[in-house]
Design an enzyme around this catalytic site. Structure first.
Site, PDB file in Angstrom:
ATOM      1  N   HIS A  82       0.855  -1.191   0.000  1.00  0.00           N
ATOM      2  CA  HIS A  82       0.000   0.000   0.000  1.00  0.00           C
ATOM      3  C   HIS A  82       0.887   1.235   0.000  1.00  0.00           C
ATOM      4  O   HIS A  82       1.971   1.219   0.563  1.00  0.00           O
ATOM      5  CB  HIS A  82      -0.906   0.025   1.234  1.00  0.00           C
ATOM      6  CG  HIS A  82      -2.146   0.839   1.031  1.00  0.00           C
ATOM      7  ND1 HIS A  82      -3.299   0.314   0.490  1.00  0.00           N
ATOM      8  CD2 HIS A  82      -2.415   2.148   1.270  1.00  0.00           C
ATOM      9  CE1 HIS A  82      -4.221   1.263   0.415  1.00  0.00           C
ATOM     10  NE2 HIS A  82      -3.700   2.387   0.882  1.00  0.00           N
ATOM     11  N   ASP A 161     -14.267   2.791   6.372  1.00  0.00           N
ATOM     12  CA  ASP A 161     -13.176   3.523   5.709  1.00  0.00           C
ATOM     13  C   ASP A 161     -13.646   4.085   4.375  1.00  0.00           C
ATOM     14  O   ASP A 161     -13.281   5.196   4.000  1.00  0.00           O
ATOM     15  CB  ASP A 161     -11.949   2.630   5.497  1.00  0.00           C
ATOM     16  CG  ASP A 161     -10.863   3.385   4.734  1.00  0.00           C
ATOM     17  OD1 ASP A 161     -10.338   4.377   5.283  1.00  0.00           O
ATOM     18  OD2 ASP A 161     -10.574   3.028   3.578  1.00  0.00           O
ATOM     19  N   ARG A 168     -13.329  12.567   3.834  1.00  0.00           N
ATOM     20  CA  ARG A 168     -12.063  13.287   4.073  1.00  0.00           C
ATOM     21  C   ARG A 168     -11.583  13.958   2.795  1.00  0.00           C
ATOM     22  O   ARG A 168     -11.040  15.060   2.822  1.00  0.00           O
ATOM     23  CB  ARG A 168     -10.988  12.303   4.579  1.00  0.00           C
ATOM     24  CG  ARG A 168     -11.202  11.879   6.030  1.00  0.00           C
ATOM     25  CD  ARG A 168     -10.314  10.693   6.382  1.00  0.00           C
ATOM     26  NE  ARG A 168      -8.925  10.957   6.176  1.00  0.00           N
ATOM     27  CZ  ARG A 168      -8.036  10.045   5.738  1.00  0.00           C
ATOM     28  NH1 ARG A 168      -8.417   8.809   5.485  1.00  0.00           N
ATOM     29  NH2 ARG A 168      -6.783  10.364   5.584  1.00  0.00           N
ATOM     30  N   SER A 183      -6.707   4.293   8.215  1.00  0.00           N
ATOM     31  CA  SER A 183      -7.346   4.018   6.928  1.00  0.00           C
ATOM     32  C   SER A 183      -6.564   2.947   6.170  1.00  0.00           C
ATOM     33  O   SER A 183      -7.126   1.945   5.696  1.00  0.00           O
ATOM     34  CB  SER A 183      -7.408   5.325   6.115  1.00  0.00           C
ATOM     35  OG  SER A 183      -7.668   5.072   4.763  1.00  0.00           O
ATOM     36  N   LYS A 187      -7.628  -1.481   6.001  1.00  0.00           N
ATOM     37  CA  LYS A 187      -7.847  -2.195   4.728  1.00  0.00           C
ATOM     38  C   LYS A 187      -6.867  -3.355   4.584  1.00  0.00           C
ATOM     39  O   LYS A 187      -7.215  -4.424   4.100  1.00  0.00           O
ATOM     40  CB  LYS A 187      -7.656  -1.232   3.548  1.00  0.00           C
ATOM     41  CG  LYS A 187      -8.806  -0.245   3.408  1.00  0.00           C
ATOM     42  CD  LYS A 187      -8.647   0.610   2.183  1.00  0.00           C
ATOM     43  CE  LYS A 187      -7.555   1.638   2.351  1.00  0.00           C
ATOM     44  NZ  LYS A 187      -7.994   3.018   2.382  1.00  0.00           N
TER      45      LYS A 187
HETATM   46  N1  URA Z   1      -4.307   5.972   1.481  1.00  0.00           N
HETATM   47  C1  URA Z   1      -5.326   5.435   2.169  1.00  0.00           C
HETATM   48  O1  URA Z   1      -5.746   4.317   1.930  1.00  0.00           O
HETATM   49  N2  URA Z   1      -5.860   6.166   3.137  1.00  0.00           N
HETATM   50  C2  URA Z   1      -5.430   7.391   3.446  1.00  0.00           C
HETATM   51  O2  URA Z   1      -5.956   7.993   4.339  1.00  0.00           O
HETATM   52  C3  URA Z   1      -4.358   7.948   2.711  1.00  0.00           C
HETATM   53  C4  URA Z   1      -3.816   7.206   1.730  1.00  0.00           C
END
Ligand code: URA
Length: 433
Positions: A82, A161, A168, A183, A187
């Protein structure tokens, strides 16, 4: 308990307890607490922060808001990745096929664009017919069968999320460590993986503006990973200028294709090789860094990584004819941005380029806005390049002609020059974990 008391507590700098965090996450997910109250709470969190305990609890509650996927039945080592978000960040699209070609299982749920940063799912959707809403069974089948699938979060995975992320995005509450950490980690932790690498971006084009902040985000995410016993490493990489030359959706897919064919820009190559090597090392598939890099070279040279990409596109319903000529659908309007100065490019403000790309139509400015897949920017000049007066700095692409003039001004202003050639910044600043 009520939401106004929770907003007030955070507004006044208080620490939220487990019950309060569970209350607002559950209430918001069920649609019982409206966007405007959660927006106020997010802004209070933005200004007053959350401690590590609150952040871990927030992550747990976001995970609990939906299903978790154990990927049972998949043979082999499952890896995941990620990014904390950047401009021109197409790393997943290149890294995934490489990793799968090397025999690891790459099952990734990606996101959409957020603020001035792009999102892998929006990029992949610029491929005609490519499905990004696979159900769990299909996702499993692909990861197990061909070793790769990149899809959007299924509706039942961390729904809290999904809602918070979108809110956001349009309430200027993205770039704050506890919200980013929870966040991303919610995930990642909701889906099983045996090795996880996190790419924390730092610089103008990232949510983290300096190394100190990036390290804090990295530590926060590693603390969460540890409390869930997840094998995780963090790579901190430079995002002072956009990654590669393309910023947008289809243009980034085209650039990813080139990389998979071995035509790299050095910055993309460095980040992909570092992340892939870390995954190979964690998975016990490489003896050391040099061995990892050699293995990556091989799957690029042999065309195996490119074939994996093609296989994924086809199996997810996408047309793959563009892979031959490397061209996706083109925007209606193009404009060249010419330099009115001469000198070496000393900085190229990635945030400004990201925002310009959003204004051209490549990102969202409102919750339900539609994006244009062919909008974006191709950078012809980057830091360290010499520019003559009148030379092309960049090309703008858009379907909305009226955005061109402002785009031209914003892109031109994103460049700074000097007579002296600047020193090149390092791409990889740190590996932690
Ligand atoms: N990537 C994400 O999945 N969440 C965030 O808040 C910022 C970047």
């Amino acid at each position: 308990m009520n939401i106004i008391d929770i907003i007030e507590k955070k507004r006044d700098g208080g620490v939220l307890n487990k019950e309060e965090i569970a209350y607002f996450i559950q209430g918001y997910t069920r649609g019982e607490i409206p966007d405007y109250q959660i927006s106020a709470l997010l802004m209070a969190i933005y200004f007053n922060g959350m401690n590590s305990e609150e952040t871990v609890t927030l992550t747990e509650e976001i995970i609990k808001s939906g299903d978790t996927l154990d990927l049972e039945g998949i043979e082999g080592i499952i890896v995941d990745k990620h990014s904390s978000g950047g401009v021109g960040d197409k790393i997943t699209i290149i890294l995934g096929p490489i990793i799968a070609a090397l025999g690891l299982k790459f099952g990734k749920m990606s996101g959409r664009s957020l603020g001035f940063t792009g999102g892998t799912i929006d990029k992949l959707e610029s491929i005609d017919g490519f499905k990004t809403d696979l159900d769990y069974e299909d996702f499993l089948k692909l990861v197990d069968g061909i070793g790769i699938s990149i899809t959007g979060q299924t509706g039942h995975l961390t729904p809290a999320d999904k809602k918070l992320y979108a809110l956001r995005d349009v309430t200027a509450t993205v770039d704050i460590i506890p919200l980013i950490a929870s966040s991303i980690m919610s995930k990642k932790l909701a889906v099983r993986s045996d090795a996880l690498v996190l790419d924390v971006k730092v610089g103008e084009g990232a949510f983290m503006q300096n190394l100190e902040e990036a390290e804090k985000l990295a530590e926060e995410m590693l603390k969460i990973a540890k409390s869930f016993n997840r094998n995780t490493r963090v790579v901190i990489s430079n995002m002072d200028q956009p990654l590669g030359k393309a910023v947008g959706n289809s243009v980034e897919i085209e650039e990813s294709l080139e990389a998979l064919k071995g035509n790299w820009t050095s910055d993309i190559k460095e980040v992909v090789y570092t992340l892939a090597t870390e995954l190979l090392l964690m998975a016990g598939k490489a003896k050391d860094e040099e061995d990892g890099r050699k293995q990556i070279d091989q799957v690029i040279r042999s065309g195996k990584a490119l074939s994996k990409f093609k296989e994924m596109v086809e199996r997810q319903g996408g047309g793959s004819s563009f892979i031959g000529d490397g061209k996706l659908s083109q925007a209606k309007f193009n404009m060249e941005v010419l330099s009115n100065e001469e000198g070496y490019v000393t900085s190229l403000n990635a945030r400004a380029i990201g925002k310009a790309s959003v204004s051209l139509g490549a990102g969202r400015e409102a919750l339900d806005a539609k994006i244009s897949h062919s909008a974006g920017i191709i950078l012809h000049k980057k830091i360290g390049d010499f520019v003559e007066k009148g030379e092309v700095l960049a090309e703008l692409r858009t379907d909305k002609e009226e955005t061109l003039l402002e785009g031209e001004r914003n892109v031109r202003e994103a460049y700074s020059y000097d007579k002296e050639e600047p020193k090149k910044n390092k791409m990889i600043l740190k590996v932690i974990g």
